[in-house]
Design a protein around this motif. Structure first.
Motif, short mmCIF file in Angstrom:
data_model
loop_
_atom_site.label_atom_id
_atom_site.label_comp_id
_atom_site.label_asym_id
_atom_site.label_seq_id
_atom_site.Cartn_x
_atom_site.Cartn_y
_atom_site.Cartn_z
N GLU A 98 -17.45 -25.11 29.47
CA GLU A 98 -18.70 -25.68 30.12
C GLU A 98 -19.86 -25.07 29.14
O GLU A 98 -20.96 -25.98 28.86
N SER A 99 -20.11 -23.93 29.03
CA SER A 99 -20.78 -23.28 28.11
C SER A 99 -21.22 -23.78 26.84
O SER A 99 -22.33 -23.53 26.30
N VAL A 100 -20.29 -24.45 26.12
CA VAL A 100 -20.50 -24.99 24.83
C VAL A 100 -20.56 -26.28 24.85
O VAL A 100 -20.63 -27.00 23.62
N SER A 101 -20.44 -27.05 25.96
CA SER A 101 -20.56 -28.47 26.00
C SER A 101 -22.04 -29.09 25.43
O SER A 101 -22.96 -28.16 25.61
N ILE A 102 -21.84 -30.27 24.97
CA ILE A 102 -23.08 -30.71 24.25
C ILE A 102 -24.51 -30.69 25.41
O ILE A 102 -25.24 -30.56 25.34
N ALA A 103 -23.75 -31.10 26.69
CA ALA A 103 -24.87 -31.21 27.87
C ALA A 103 -25.60 -29.68 27.98
O ALA A 103 -26.52 -29.78 28.32
N MET A 104 -24.58 -29.00 28.26
CA MET A 104 -25.41 -27.50 28.29
C MET A 104 -25.93 -27.05 27.05
O MET A 104 -27.17 -26.46 27.58
N LEU A 105 -25.84 -27.22 26.01
CA LEU A 105 -26.54 -26.71 25.03
C LEU A 105 -27.66 -27.59 24.65
O LEU A 105 -28.97 -26.99 24.42
N THR A 106 -27.82 -28.79 25.16
CA THR A 106 -28.97 -29.33 25.20
C THR A 106 -29.92 -29.16 26.39
O THR A 106 -30.97 -28.69 26.17
N VAL A 107 -29.32 -28.50 27.58
CA VAL A 107 -30.07 -27.98 28.55
C VAL A 107 -30.63 -26.71 28.23
O VAL A 107 -32.11 -26.32 28.36
N LEU A 108 -29.96 -25.85 27.30
CA LEU A 108 -30.54 -24.50 26.83
C LEU A 108 -31.60 -24.62 25.92
O LEU A 108 -32.42 -23.73 25.70
N GLU A 109 -31.79 -25.77 25.38
CA GLU A 109 -32.84 -26.29 24.13
C GLU A 109 -34.29 -26.06 25.13
O GLU A 109 -35.33 -25.87 24.47
N THR A 110 -34.02 -26.40 26.51
CA THR A 110 -35.28 -26.10 27.15
C THR A 110 -35.83 -24.85 27.50
O THR A 110 -36.75 -24.56 28.00
N LEU A 111 -34.93 -23.85 27.26
CA LEU A 111 -35.36 -22.42 27.46
C LEU A 111 -36.05 -21.75 26.22
O LEU A 111 -35.74 -22.25 25.17
N GLN A 145 -35.27 -10.41 36.00
CA GLN A 145 -36.15 -11.44 36.29
C GLN A 145 -35.88 -12.72 35.36
O GLN A 145 -35.98 -13.96 35.82
N ILE A 146 -35.85 -12.33 34.17
CA ILE A 146 -35.88 -13.54 33.21
C ILE A 146 -34.57 -14.48 33.37
O ILE A 146 -34.60 -15.48 33.15
N GLY A 147 -33.49 -13.62 33.49
CA GLY A 147 -32.11 -14.42 33.96
C GLY A 147 -32.29 -15.20 35.10
O GLY A 147 -31.54 -16.08 35.23
N ARG A 148 -32.73 -14.61 36.25
CA ARG A 148 -33.12 -15.52 37.33
C ARG A 148 -33.66 -16.68 37.15
O ARG A 148 -33.43 -17.90 37.36
N ARG A 149 -34.71 -16.78 36.34
CA ARG A 149 -35.55 -18.00 36.00
C ARG A 149 -34.78 -18.72 35.21
O ARG A 149 -34.83 -19.99 35.25
N ALA A 150 -34.04 -18.27 34.14
CA ALA A 150 -33.30 -19.03 33.39
C ALA A 150 -32.29 -19.72 34.20
O ALA A 150 -31.95 -20.84 33.91
N ARG A 151 -31.40 -18.93 34.92
CA ARG A 151 -30.45 -19.74 35.85
C ARG A 151 -30.94 -20.99 36.60
O ARG A 151 -30.27 -21.91 36.85
N GLU A 152 -31.97 -20.66 37.04
CA GLU A 152 -32.82 -21.72 38.12
C GLU A 152 -33.10 -22.94 37.23
O GLU A 152 -32.85 -23.97 37.58
N ARG A 153 -33.57 -22.92 35.96
CA ARG A 153 -34.07 -24.01 35.09
C ARG A 153 -32.61 -24.69 34.69
O ARG A 153 -32.82 -25.89 34.50
N VAL A 154 -31.50 -23.91 34.23
CA VAL A 154 -30.57 -24.58 33.63
C VAL A 154 -29.57 -25.31 35.07
O VAL A 154 -29.42 -26.29 34.87
N ALA A 155 -29.86 -24.68 36.42
CA ALA A 155 -29.22 -25.24 37.39
C ALA A 155 -29.84 -26.64 37.77
O ALA A 155 -29.25 -27.36 38.34
N ALA A 156 -31.09 -26.73 37.49
CA ALA A 156 -31.87 -28.04 37.75
C ALA A 156 -31.64 -29.14 37.07
O ALA A 156 -31.85 -30.31 37.32
#
Length: 287
Positions: A98-111, A145-156
């Motif tokens: 899941e962490s290396v999926s194209i979908a997840m990596l695309t989401v990580l680009e928003t961070l 705190q940074i981790g919490r914000r990142a998790r929320e943005r990824v989950a959304a």
């Protein structure tokens, strides 16, 4: 003779860098830079080589990420991660896949770079907050705190439902079969009404410059591709999931799908030939 820790952990280090950067090419550059730093260190003074090397690679990846982020702002059209050919074994580790999926990596680009580093190191590789704090030069409390914000943005932005490997494989096979025939109705039947097609040509080859929304426009584009070029498809494993490789007049494209409730909701099509160098030999991933 004891194996050098860098060689022993290379697959892990590549995976860290790739998840940080979304580019295997940049990840390899980071590993080369990290190896030079490792070779200059007195190894007898390093208590935990694995942790030390992960820190070195993460710092180098952060430096590279800040540089490429500016470069990506000038990219022609949509930017998608470099797809990796992987063995089916990668899917056995569900979290890694899941962490290396194209979908997840695309989401990580928003961070932002720091958010991405914290998310990857904590959520994927489960490093303690104290270690992550050392890497990014912030307090453990700030990292939390940074981790919490990142998790929320990824989950959304993540797909709502995690599908089984067999369901993903079945939908991919239906999709590729529909592409082979070029029949609109068969393509429409495998896609959700609100499907989104995101294509990356990088200004090098023809590709939509913006996401295409809706099953009818997406099906029309895909069916037309079948009619105007010599066309073939093959099922492959990309980034830990069943996916497709398409040849248009001898030019390869990599296609990754997001599946929800048995239908395709997102299609990621990487056409930029500069991003397709990793489609022939399976990448070694680990965590």
């Amino acid at each position: 003779m004891t194996e050098d820790p860098y060689a022993a952990h290379r697959s892990l280090l590549f995976t860290v860098a790739y998840e940080m950067l979304g580019s295997a090419t940049d990840a390899e550059d980071v590993l080369q830079e990290s190896w030079l730093r490792w070779s200059a260190v007195d190894h007898s003074q390093v208590r935990d080589p694995r942790s030390y090397l992960v820190r070195v690679v993460t710092r180098q990846a952060l430096n590279r990420l800040r540089t490429v982020s500016r470069r990506r702002e000038d990219y022609v059209g949509e930017w998608l991660p470099e797809p990796l050919l992987t063995s089916p074994d990668v899917a056995e580790d569900v979290e890694l896949a899941e962490s290396v999926s194209i979908a997840m990596l695309t989401v990580l680009e928003t961070l932002g770079p720091t958010e991405r580093a914290v998310f990857v190191l904590r959520e994927v590789f489960e490093l303690p907050y104290g270690e992550i704090a050392e890497v990014i030069g912030k307090s453990a409390a700030a990292v939390r705190q940074i981790g919490r914000r990142a998790r929320e943005r990824v989950a959304a932005r993540q797909p709502r439902v995690r599908v089984s490997r067999s369901e993903q494989q079945a939908v991919v096979e239906r999709f590729l079969a529909a592409l082979e025939t070029g029949q609109l109705q068969e393509l429409l039947a495998v896609m959700a009404p609100d499907v989104v097609l995101i294509a990356d040509g990088g200004g090098v080859v023809a590709a939509a410059l913006a996401p295409l929304h809706g099953s009818e426009p997406v099906a029309a584009v895909l069916a037309r591709a079948n009619r105007v070029a010599a066309f073939s498809t093959a099922a492959v494993w990309l980034n830990g999931a069943p996916a497709g490789r398409i040849e248009l007049d001898g030019e390869a494209s990599a296609v990754s799908l997001v599946v929800e409730d048995g239908l395709i909701t997102r299609i990621y099509a990487v056409r930029n030939p500069q991003k397709l160098a990793w489609l022939d030999v399976p990448a070694e991933l680990a965590r």
